[in-house]
Design a protein around this motif. Structure first.
Motif, PDB file in Angstrom:
ATOM      1  N   ALA A  23     -32.240  83.275  35.610  1.00  7.72           N
ATOM      2  CA  ALA A  23     -31.303  82.203  35.959  1.00  7.72           C
ATOM      3  C   ALA A  23     -32.022  81.137  36.777  1.00  7.72           C
ATOM      4  N   ILE A  24     -31.582  79.898  36.633  1.00  8.56           N
ATOM      5  CA  ILE A  24     -32.092  78.810  37.467  1.00  8.56           C
ATOM      6  C   ILE A  24     -30.914  78.102  38.105  1.00  8.56           C
ATOM      7  N   ALA A  25     -31.123  77.597  39.326  1.00  8.34           N
ATOM      8  CA  ALA A  25     -30.025  76.999  40.077  1.00  8.34           C
ATOM      9  C   ALA A  25     -30.494  75.747  40.804  1.00  8.34           C
ATOM     10  N   VAL A  26     -29.552  74.830  40.994  1.00  7.26           N
ATOM     11  CA  VAL A  26     -29.801  73.592  41.722  1.00  7.26           C
ATOM     12  C   VAL A  26     -28.710  73.441  42.774  1.00  7.26           C
ATOM     13  N   ALA A  27     -29.099  73.118  44.005  1.00  6.01           N
ATOM     14  CA  ALA A  27     -28.123  72.890  45.077  1.00  6.01           C
ATOM     15  C   ALA A  27     -28.450  71.572  45.766  1.00  6.01           C
ATOM     16  N   PHE A  28     -27.413  70.796  46.042  1.00 10.54           N
ATOM     17  CA  PHE A  28     -27.618  69.493  46.670  1.00 10.54           C
ATOM     18  C   PHE A  28     -26.312  68.996  47.276  1.00 10.54           C
ATOM     19  N   ASP A  67     -41.071  81.897  37.433  1.00  9.97           N
ATOM     20  CA  ASP A  67     -40.377  80.619  37.547  1.00  9.97           C
ATOM     21  C   ASP A  67     -40.585  79.744  36.313  1.00  9.97           C
ATOM     22  N   ALA A  68     -41.011  80.336  35.202  1.00 11.15           N
ATOM     23  CA  ALA A  68     -41.333  79.564  33.993  1.00 11.15           C
ATOM     24  C   ALA A  68     -40.131  78.763  33.498  1.00 11.15           C
ATOM     25  N   LEU A  69     -38.951  79.379  33.467  1.00 17.22           N
ATOM     26  CA  LEU A  69     -37.764  78.666  32.989  1.00 17.22           C
ATOM     27  C   LEU A  69     -37.404  77.520  33.936  1.00 17.22           C
ATOM     28  N   LEU A  70     -37.575  77.735  35.225  1.00 12.13           N
ATOM     29  CA  LEU A  70     -37.281  76.680  36.190  1.00 12.13           C
ATOM     30  C   LEU A  70     -38.252  75.517  36.019  1.00 12.13           C
ATOM     31  N   GLN A  71     -39.519  75.809  35.831  1.00 15.87           N
ATOM     32  CA  GLN A  71     -40.499  74.741  35.645  1.00 15.87           C
ATOM     33  C   GLN A  71     -40.199  73.930  34.389  1.00 15.87           C
ATOM     34  N   LYS A  72     -39.718  74.591  33.354  1.00 15.03           N
ATOM     35  CA  LYS A  72     -39.308  73.879  32.134  1.00 15.03           C
ATOM     36  C   LYS A  72     -38.126  72.963  32.433  1.00 15.03           C
ATOM     37  N   TYR A  73     -37.166  73.458  33.201  1.00 16.25           N
ATOM     38  CA  TYR A  73     -36.025  72.629  33.570  1.00 16.25           C
ATOM     39  C   TYR A  73     -36.464  71.417  34.392  1.00 16.25           C
ATOM     40  N   ILE A  74     -37.361  71.617  35.339  1.00 18.96           N
ATOM     41  CA  ILE A  74     -37.850  70.513  36.176  1.00 18.96           C
ATOM     42  C   ILE A  74     -38.468  69.426  35.298  1.00 18.96           C
ATOM     43  N   ALA A  75     -39.246  69.843  34.313  1.00 16.02           N
ATOM     44  CA  ALA A  75     -39.856  68.873  33.405  1.00 16.02           C
ATOM     45  C   ALA A  75     -38.788  68.140  32.582  1.00 16.02           C
ATOM     46  N   ASP A  76     -37.773  68.885  32.118  1.00 16.57           N
ATOM     47  CA  ASP A  76     -36.727  68.295  31.287  1.00 16.57           C
ATOM     48  C   ASP A  76     -35.803  67.357  32.076  1.00 16.57           C
ATOM     49  N   SER A  77     -35.722  67.550  33.383  1.00 19.48           N
ATOM     50  CA  SER A  77     -34.773  66.774  34.204  1.00 19.48           C
ATOM     51  C   SER A  77     -35.469  65.742  35.073  1.00 19.48           C
ATOM     52  N   ARG A  78     -36.667  65.364  34.718  1.00 20.39           N
ATOM     53  CA  ARG A  78     -37.472  64.473  35.553  1.00 20.39           C
ATOM     54  C   ARG A  78     -36.727  63.185  35.914  1.00 20.39           C
ATOM     55  N   GLN A  79     -35.891  62.695  35.000  1.00 22.89           N
ATOM     56  CA  GLN A  79     -35.211  61.422  35.257  1.00 22.89           C
ATOM     57  C   GLN A  79     -34.256  61.502  36.443  1.00 22.89           C
ATOM     58  N   LEU A  80     -33.843  62.725  36.819  1.00 22.45           N
ATOM     59  CA  LEU A  80     -32.910  62.871  37.935  1.00 22.45           C
ATOM     60  C   LEU A  80     -33.578  62.681  39.290  1.00 22.45           C
ATOM     61  N   TRP A  81     -34.876  62.964  39.369  1.00 25.35           N
ATOM     62  CA  TRP A  81     -35.513  63.021  40.682  1.00 25.35           C
ATOM     63  C   TRP A  81     -36.804  62.227  40.838  1.00 25.35           C
ATOM     64  N   GLN A  82     -37.429  61.804  39.751  1.00 24.10           N
ATOM     65  CA  GLN A  82     -38.778  61.247  39.859  1.00 24.10           C
ATOM     66  C   GLN A  82     -38.846  59.956  40.681  1.00 24.10           C
ATOM     67  N   ASP A  83     -37.751  59.216  40.775  1.00 27.28           N
ATOM     68  CA  ASP A  83     -37.750  57.982  41.571  1.00 27.28           C
ATOM     69  C   ASP A  83     -37.409  58.222  43.036  1.00 27.28           C
TER      70      ASP A  83
END
Length: 281
Positions: free
Chosen positions: A272-277, A234-250
């Motif tokens: 591949a990494i994916a987001v569903a919402f 999940d290394a690539l996903l964890q990198k994405y989570i760090a890069d997209s912090r502004q979307l979810w941290q609040d």
């Protein structure tokens, strides 16, 4: 009356957190070896076989007979049923469920998720929320038919190799894409996979993924949401989570993460990494 929620393993629900959920396995075949997705083939084993093999596996839909058996067990137990399936534009599983449901009018309701993997998963999770609100099976199915239009599944692919193997792009396109380190961003729209854009390199790919999410009406953090990844890390996903912090941290302290299994992993490969919402109203 108690309610049973039935889905297929393309939803990538590996260990249902609620006893009301039943997952029917798709069949995944590596040449002459046939496996039941999530039964005798884990996601990790699938990617190990995929990476080692030279040919793509074949995935097979859940049959009408398998749905019929599940429906019969539920109805015999006094349950009504809500069934959520993989998009009918990606598989014949929805049709199988509909054929089986004909024998149970008013007892079994079938919903085409118009989605796949974690996009289908969060619709199942939404069905559980509606069940907990005291809605009937018919009401849950009706709500899902409306709310599924708000589900967004957006993914960043790490390689074009498996799209090439599956015949979805030409070898020349895959070669050029590999040399340029092209990372496609794809989405599921109205039940079909579409390409939203392409970026060079993982960093630009992550930025493009964030941009595509920001183009929506926004993430509804009051309904289910999920992140997923293909492969063994999940290394690539964890990198994405760090890069997209502004979307979810609040909105939340942690993001739910799971693996994406063979039904979709066959076509996109590892990395591949994916987001569903659900989007906000």
């Amino acid at each position: 009356m108690p309610i049973r929620i039935i889905t297929d393993s393309a939803s990538d629900i590996v260990s249902p957190q609620r006893e009301e959920i039943t997952v029917l396995p798709m069949t995944i075949s590596f040449e002459d070896q046939h496996y039941q997705d999530g039964v005798n083939l884990t996601h990790q084993q699938f990617y190990e076989y995929l990476i080692e093999g030279d040919t793509l596996p074949i995935t097979s839909q859940v049959s009408p007979g398998e749905f019929s058996e599940a429906f019969q067990r539920a109805v015999a137990a006094g349950e009504t049923v809500v069934t959520v399936t993989l998009s009918k534009k990606l598989s014949g599983t929805w049709q199988s469920a509909c054929l089986a449901a004909q024998d149970y009018p008013g007892q079994v309701y079938v919903v085409d998720s118009e989605n796949a993997t974690i996009g289908e998963m969060i619709l199942v999770e939404r069905a559980v929320e509606l069940l907990d609100q005291g809605k009937s099976a018919e009401e849950i199915a009706g709500c899902l038919e409306k709310e599924k239009k708000a589900v967004r599944l957006i993914a960043l692919l790490d390689t074009l190799e498996y799209l090439k193997r599956g015949g979805r792009i030409s070898p020349a396109t895959a070669l050029v894409g590999g040399l340029l380190s092209v990372k496609p961003v794809v989405a599921v729209r109205e039940g079909e996979v579409v390409v939203l854009g392409k970026a060079r390199g993982s960093k630009n790919g992550n930025s493009l993924l964030v941009q595509e999410i920001e183009k929506t009406a926004g993430v509804d953090f009051h309904r289910p949401y999920r992140l997923g990844y293909t492969g063994l890390s999940d290394a690539l996903l964890q990198k994405y989570i760090a890069d997209s912090r502004q979307l979810w941290q609040d909105h939340t302290d942690a993001l739910p993460v799971c693996t994406v299994g063979g039904t979709i992993g066959t076509h996109v490969g590892p990395g591949a990494i994916a987001v569903a919402f659900f989007t906000r109203d």
